[in-house]
Motif scaffolding. Structure first.
Motif, mmCIF file in Angstrom:
data_model
loop_
_atom_site.group_PDB
_atom_site.id
_atom_site.type_symbol
_atom_site.label_atom_id
_atom_site.label_comp_id
_atom_site.label_asym_id
_atom_site.label_seq_id
_atom_site.Cartn_x
_atom_site.Cartn_y
_atom_site.Cartn_z
ATOM 1 N N GLU A 166 -15.906 -14.720 47.779
ATOM 2 C CA GLU A 166 -14.988 -15.575 47.035
ATOM 3 C C GLU A 166 -15.019 -15.342 45.534
ATOM 4 O O GLU A 166 -14.027 -15.584 44.853
ATOM 5 C CB GLU A 166 -15.306 -17.051 47.328
ATOM 6 N N TYR A 167 -16.142 -14.896 45.006
ATOM 7 C CA TYR A 167 -16.291 -14.867 43.555
ATOM 8 C C TYR A 167 -16.616 -13.489 42.995
ATOM 9 O O TYR A 167 -17.038 -13.385 41.844
ATOM 10 C CB TYR A 167 -17.385 -15.856 43.128
ATOM 11 N N SER A 168 -16.436 -12.457 43.774
ATOM 12 C CA SER A 168 -16.660 -11.103 43.265
ATOM 13 C C SER A 168 -15.393 -10.283 43.450
ATOM 14 O O SER A 168 -14.594 -10.519 44.363
ATOM 15 C CB SER A 168 -17.834 -10.427 43.990
ATOM 16 N N ALA A 169 -15.221 -9.301 42.574
ATOM 17 C CA ALA A 169 -14.058 -8.425 42.678
ATOM 18 C C ALA A 169 -14.107 -7.605 43.961
ATOM 19 O O ALA A 169 -13.073 -7.350 44.588
ATOM 20 C CB ALA A 169 -14.005 -7.500 41.459
ATOM 21 N N THR A 170 -15.302 -7.214 44.377
ATOM 22 C CA THR A 170 -15.432 -6.436 45.610
ATOM 23 C C THR A 170 -14.992 -7.251 46.811
ATOM 24 O O THR A 170 -14.356 -6.725 47.735
ATOM 25 C CB THR A 170 -16.879 -5.967 45.789
ATOM 26 N N GLY A 171 -15.332 -8.545 46.832
ATOM 27 C CA GLY A 171 -14.890 -9.391 47.932
ATOM 28 C C GLY A 171 -13.385 -9.491 48.010
ATOM 29 O O GLY A 171 -12.793 -9.425 49.099
ATOM 30 N N ARG A 172 -12.715 -9.629 46.868
ATOM 31 C CA ARG A 172 -11.253 -9.674 46.863
ATOM 32 C C ARG A 172 -10.659 -8.340 47.309
ATOM 33 O O ARG A 172 -9.624 -8.308 47.988
ATOM 34 C CB ARG A 172 -10.757 -10.055 45.466
ATOM 35 N N ARG A 173 -11.315 -7.255 46.934
ATOM 36 C CA ARG A 173 -10.833 -5.948 47.389
ATOM 37 C C ARG A 173 -11.000 -5.794 48.899
ATOM 38 O O ARG A 173 -10.173 -5.142 49.557
ATOM 39 C CB ARG A 173 -11.579 -4.841 46.650
ATOM 40 N N LEU A 174 -12.061 -6.376 49.450
ATOM 41 C CA LEU A 174 -12.247 -6.338 50.907
ATOM 42 C C LEU A 174 -11.111 -7.063 51.615
ATOM 43 O O LEU A 174 -10.554 -6.566 52.602
ATOM 44 C CB LEU A 174 -13.585 -6.965 51.281
ATOM 45 N N TYR A 175 -10.763 -8.236 51.122
ATOM 46 C CA TYR A 175 -9.647 -8.969 51.717
ATOM 47 C C TYR A 175 -8.342 -8.193 51.570
ATOM 48 O O TYR A 175 -7.520 -8.155 52.508
ATOM 49 C CB TYR A 175 -9.509 -10.345 51.059
ATOM 50 N N ALA A 176 -8.128 -7.592 50.420
ATOM 51 C CA ALA A 176 -6.919 -6.789 50.230
ATOM 52 C C ALA A 176 -6.885 -5.619 51.201
ATOM 53 O O ALA A 176 -5.828 -5.283 51.758
ATOM 54 C CB ALA A 176 -6.854 -6.293 48.785
ATOM 55 N N THR A 177 -8.034 -5.004 51.429
ATOM 56 C CA THR A 177 -8.108 -3.895 52.383
ATOM 57 C C THR A 177 -7.769 -4.368 53.789
ATOM 58 O O THR A 177 -7.067 -3.680 54.543
ATOM 59 C CB THR A 177 -9.517 -3.282 52.360
#
Length: 369
Positions: free
Chosen positions: A217-228
């Motif tokens: 929820e709070y890291s850029a990598t996590g948002r990139r995972l959801y985008a992927t």
């Protein structure tokens, strides 16, 4: 539409007008907050909580002498801690639209490896556990090579990897459970010691859930995972390294599965060559049910934990009610089908909403032109 800025000739807002504007804005803000609260507690957002409440009421009426007790509450937490760890291992790869069907066999492998090194090589418990998690990490690397490098579908590739891992476990253990007096000492404390009746794996699962929540929820990598997971092609166009994320997600899954396998072997005080297999369906059921909670189709840690508690409460309730042995599997299967159907409906409605909003924008653009 033009934006008109105030000029020097415009009359300034008087002190009496300011409270009126604030009073007019206050009900609007309250209504927005109220709508957000209604959405937050709606059955579509936290339906598992309502199902859990219904399950508790039903079994409290069905078996009032044994179910509504603190001992049952502790039993639910203790018996589902490893299931929660196994389900949390799937959150990261599934968020990147990558299946890991080998996690249950990875659990078995890590537990057997740790037990073997304690019994046969007389290694210390921390070092043996570290080697067990290391073996799980190696399986994650193999899964990454199969799925990402060799471009094999993750569903088929990890299923094949899991079969190979199970074959290796059978060869490694001769299909015989590893038992020894050494496994009942400090090795068993890792998964059997408790705090006021709540065993350590419950706290391990809680720590993992918090870590995954913060990461997703709070890291850029996590948002990139959801985008992927939502659209890999669009993620690539946004310069997101999709293949690297999928590879690392399989490493995370294997590592958490390895920790769960160590806890499982410790709780059994043995290295069983088939210990992890029963966790395959409950873990997938929990993570897919969890995807319908809080985040509307997004795999998340807290939704998974709530789903584990819901499924675990139903299973233990059926056991206390002396239901047939097949009732627990039927309950899990029905809940999984319902969760998959709900997830599909949510995603279709989201896509329809996005398509509708895009069409509205295009219509306004054509009208303006």
């Amino acid at each position: 539409m033009t934006l008109q800025l105030p000029t020097e000739t415009d009359p300034p807002m008087t002190h009496s007008a300011q409270p009126k504007a604030a009073a007019a804005a206050a009900p609007q803000g309250a209504s927005v907050a109220g709508r957000r609260w209604v959405v937050a507690v709606s059955p579509r957002n936290i339906g598992a909580f309502y199902v859990l409440a219904i399950i508790i009421v039903v079994f409290s009426v069905w078996v009032p002498g044994t179910f509504p007790t603190s001992a049952t509450f502790k039993q639910i937490l203790d018996s589902n801690a490893i299931t929660a760890m196994a389900a949390l291992a799937l959150v990261v790869p599934l968020s990147a639209r990558t299946f890991d069907l080998s996690f249950a066999y990875t659990m078995t492998l890590s537990g057997c490896v740790a037990a073997h090194f304690v019994v046969s090589n007389h290694l210390s418990v921390p070092l043996a556990c570290l080697l067990g998690v290391g073996a799980a990490f190696v399986i994650g690397v193999i899964n990454g090579i199969v799925v990402v490098v060799m471009k094999i579908d993750s569903f088929i590739g990890t299923l094949a990897t899991g079969s190979l891992v199970q074959a290796f476990i059978t060869y490694f253990t001769s299909d015989i459970t590893i038992n020894d007096q050494r496994l009942t000492g400090s090795f068993s404390k890792f998964g059997q010691d408790d705090v006021n009746g709540i065993i350590y794996p419950v706290f391990y699962a809680l720590v993992i859930a918090i870590a995954l929540w913060l990461f997703m929820e709070y890291s850029a990598t996590g948002r990139r995972l959801y985008a992927t997971g939502f659209n890999p092609d669009a993620a690539r166009l946004a310069n997101i390294r999709v293949d690297r994320l999928r590879f690392c997600s399989l490493l995370v899954s294997a590592t958490i599965a390895g920790l769960a396998g160590i806890c499982l072997a410790s709780s059994l005080s043995a290295g069983s060559p088939s210990a992890g297999t029963p966790y395959l369906l409950p873990a997938f059921a929990s993570v897919f049910v969890g995807a319908t909670q809080f985040k509307s189709g997004r795999f998340n840690a807290w939704g998974t934990v709530v789903a584990v508690l819901m499924l675990g409460t139903g299973t233990i309730g059926l056991g206390l009610a002396s239901a047939p042995p097949w009732a627990a599997d039927m309950f899990t299967g029905v809940v999984l089908l319902a969760a998959l159907g709900a997830t599909g409906l949510q995603r279709r409605s989201l896509r329809a909403g996005r398509t509708g909003s895009l069409a509205a924008v295009l219509r306004r653009f054509r009208t303006a032109s």
